[in-house]
Design an enzyme around this catalytic site. Structure first.
Site, PDB file in Angstrom:
ATOM      1  N   SER A 249       0.838  -1.192   0.000  1.00  0.00           N
ATOM      2  CA  SER A 249       0.000   0.000   0.000  1.00  0.00           C
ATOM      3  C   SER A 249       0.879   1.250   0.000  1.00  0.00           C
ATOM      4  O   SER A 249       1.739   1.397  -0.859  1.00  0.00           O
ATOM      5  CB  SER A 249      -0.970  -0.041   1.181  1.00  0.00           C
ATOM      6  OG  SER A 249      -1.966   0.949   1.075  1.00  0.00           O
TER       7      SER A 249
ATOM      8  N   ASP B 102      -8.395  -5.357  -6.373  1.00  0.00           N
ATOM      9  CA  ASP B 102      -8.041  -4.260  -5.466  1.00  0.00           C
ATOM     10  C   ASP B 102      -8.782  -3.000  -5.913  1.00  0.00           C
ATOM     11  O   ASP B 102      -8.470  -2.410  -6.942  1.00  0.00           O
ATOM     12  CB  ASP B 102      -6.532  -4.023  -5.497  1.00  0.00           C
ATOM     13  CG  ASP B 102      -6.067  -3.048  -4.420  1.00  0.00           C
ATOM     14  OD1 ASP B 102      -6.916  -2.354  -3.838  1.00  0.00           O
ATOM     15  OD2 ASP B 102      -4.849  -2.999  -4.158  1.00  0.00           O
TER      16      ASP B 102
ATOM     17  N   HIS C 136      -6.910  -5.717  -1.729  1.00  0.00           N
ATOM     18  CA  HIS C 136      -5.820  -4.806  -1.392  1.00  0.00           C
ATOM     19  C   HIS C 136      -4.819  -5.497  -0.476  1.00  0.00           C
ATOM     20  O   HIS C 136      -5.058  -5.664   0.716  1.00  0.00           O
ATOM     21  CB  HIS C 136      -6.382  -3.560  -0.719  1.00  0.00           C
ATOM     22  CG  HIS C 136      -5.361  -2.493  -0.488  1.00  0.00           C
ATOM     23  ND1 HIS C 136      -4.621  -1.945  -1.509  1.00  0.00           N
ATOM     24  CD2 HIS C 136      -4.939  -1.877   0.647  1.00  0.00           C
ATOM     25  CE1 HIS C 136      -3.800  -1.033  -1.017  1.00  0.00           C
ATOM     26  NE2 HIS C 136      -3.970  -0.982   0.284  1.00  0.00           N
TER      27      HIS C 136
END
Length: 580
Positions: free
Chosen positions: A207, A319, A350
């Site tokens: 991320s 995602d 994600h």
């Protein structure tokens, strides 16, 4: 801003697995000089030979950066922790490095109210650091692990700037320190050198933590040999915007660069960053959604030409936080600049993946790029794609070289029971009304029924499995009865237990000419609007139907204006990257 609270996405760590085989000693060599190393191999990978209990912990070091993001007249320092194996005095080790804004937690901050009117362009119509699994797995194998806190977070100085050059240089400084080009100090002010390191660094993270490796790689910093960005951003514009439309990261409606920075602003005396937050608010231009210099400074794709490190991209095909355009445009730019690369696309959302022997593959990748071990990792096909049944497929590149852009004139299913109407028929006109409070999963249901708030176009029932690999695009000609609206296209798989939204894309009609400039839309005048959906790699099963659903506002992603805007569609087509 509303009273709603937000939680920004968190990063993940990786699991560890050990595979036995034969052992050997090797020495790695840098171009500039020979560095003595001591490792042993099993199955082409480093094996654990160093004691975790004897590992050396350098806690609370502070690396001096090149920037003064809080404008206090002093160079910012970033806080890091180092864990490394206890080696003989002359033995050097490479570094696995992760920088993060999340280590000291997140603050609850207000987000933007998205239940508001769109802006019409006025113009003339035309937390405590845990070295965790990185340290537990890699330190015994002869690696140092460095975990840092990015500017404005935790014990670091400065202010968070959501992806700009200051944040990049603050992160880069740790690599400079490892290579003797920057200074680091203990809490007591004693200077500390990284004379235990070969200077070879690999960055990784998930991320935001994976975004920073992308960003730093574009500096071409010496010593950064490889990066493994997982679920990472390559352009911040495409994280918070799409074709001029203000778009939320999945699950985080109302988030933007300023409240992201506020959420990670966990340093002491956070009030010193007030002006920086105001500058983020002004620069992001939430009113128009246009691409500007603010976003250009946070676009790493355009700087791919400067990347000298190899890149191992990992991304989930489902995602909807860091959407798939992020990996697709980055992968393409890296290829155009001949950057050594590899990519895994998995079926998760994600985050990363633990299947397909992920830990062993990551281990081999780092061994190759940081220790110079010839283990065959670069002889494999570049791309692994996980299929819907969880098996893995190896392909030479992505999109699949066999994918061909195919323009399709779809069939309208919800306006005629007996006679499907070609979407391309010039004498046919269809209209629908915007209602931002109806969610997309409701709007794609029952495609055979007439619903006022959508248009549904379906292909004939598929006679064989049909795979797409790449970026679907849509083009419609029509008009809007107001000067402002959202446009949303949903690519849908019909035929399973329930409709599945495969991918989607958005546009602000006012950006009909470019994402840099808004054009005043004249109500009732015909325009041709063309926009992309999020890239995907997906198999539609035989017996299913491919559908395209047109709606205006998308409840989970767009601004949600008042209901009632009427959109009229005349000519349209969709382009799908179909694998032949």
């Amino acid at each position: 801003m509303s009273k709603k609270k937000m939680a920004i996405t968190l990063s993940a760590m990786l699991s560890a697995t050990i595979i036995p085989s034969f052992t050997m000693d090797v020495h790695a060599e840098k171009k500039e000089e020979t560095k003595n190393t001591k490792i042993e191999l099993e199955n082409g990978m480093t094996k654990p030979i160093y004691s975790l209990d004897e590992a050396i912990m350098d806690e609370n070091l502070y690396v001096e950066t090149e920037v003064d993001s809080d404008q206090d007249g002093k160079k910012d320092r970033v806080s890091i922790k180092v864990m490394r194996p206890k080696t003989d005095p002359n033995v050097k080790v490479p570094v696995i490095y992760e920088m993060s804004p999340y280590r000291s937690g997140l603050k609850d901050v207000p987000v933007y109210n998205v239940d508001e009117e769109l802006y019409a362009y006025e113009g003339k119509p035309y937390g405590a650091i845990n070295l965790g699994s990185y340290g537990n797995y890699y330190v015994p194998r002869g690696y140092a692990v460095i975990l840092g806190e990015s500017i404005g977070t935790g014990k670091s100085d400065g202010c968070p700037t959501t992806g700009d050059e200051q944040e990049i240089l603050g992160t880069k400084s740790v690599i400079d320190w490892v290579n003797g080009r920057a200074k680091a100090f203990t809490e007591q002010g004693e200077e500390v050198q990284a004379n235990w390191s070969t200077g070879n660094v690999g960055m990784t993270g998930v991320s935001y933590n994976g975004t920073l490796p992308n960003a730093v790689a574009t500096t071409g910093v010496e010593g950064l040999k490889t990066i493994i960005p997982i679920a990472a951003i390559s352009s911040w514009y495409d994280y918070y915007r799409a074709n001029g439309a203000v778009i939320a990261p999945g699950g985080y409606q109302g988030e933007d660069t300023d409240n992201m920075a506020e959420a990670v602003l966990t340093r002491e005396n956070p009030e010193v960053c007030g002006q920086v937050i105001k500058e983020l608010t002004a620069g992001q231009d939430r009113k128009t959604g246009n691409y500007n210099d603010f976003w250009d400074k946070r676009n790493y794709v355009k700087d791919a030409k400067n990347v000298k490190a190899s890149v191992f991209v990992v991304h989930g095909l489902n995602d909807w936080n860091v959407k798939t355009k992020q990996f697709a445009q980055w992968w393409e730019a890296l290829g155009e600049n001949n950057v050594p690369r590899k990519m895994w696309l998995h079926q998760g959302g994600h985050g990363g993946t633990s299947s397909n022997n992920w830990q062993q593959t990551q281990n081999k990748w780092l061994d190759y790029w940081l220790y110079g071990i010839e283990n065959g990792i670069m002889d494999e096909p570049m791309v692994d794609v996980q299929r819907e049944n969880k098996t893995w497929q190896k392909i030479k590149n992505w999109p699949d070289p066999a994918a061909v852009p195919s323009k399709i004139r779809m069939y309208l299913s919800n306006k005629s029971v007996n006679l499907p109407l070609s979407m391309g028929s010039a004498n046919k006109v269809f209209s629908f009304l915007d209602d931002a409070q109806i969610k997309s999963n409701q709007l794609v249901a029952n495609p055979e029924l007439e619903v006022a708030n959508r248009l549904v176009y379906t292909m004939p029932v598929l006679q064989k499995d049909t795979r797409i690999s790449g970026t679907p695009k849509i083009s419609i000609t029509g008009n809007i009865d107001r000067s402002v609206s959202n446009l949303t296209a949903l690519l849908v798989d019909y035929g399973g237990a329930k409709p599945e939204i495969v991918t989607r894309g958005w546009m602000d009609p006012q950006n009909v000419k470019s994402i840099e400039n808004s054009t005043a839309i004249q109500p009732g005048k015909d325009y041709t609007f063309t926009w992309d959906m999020q890239p995907d790699d997906y198999v539609f099963k035989a017996g299913h139907q491919i559908g395209v659903v047109l709606i205006a506002s998308d409840y989970d992603y767009t601004i949600r204006p008042k209901a009632g805007t009427k959109l009229t569609v005349k000519l349209s087509e969709v382009t799908l990257p179909i694998v032949k």
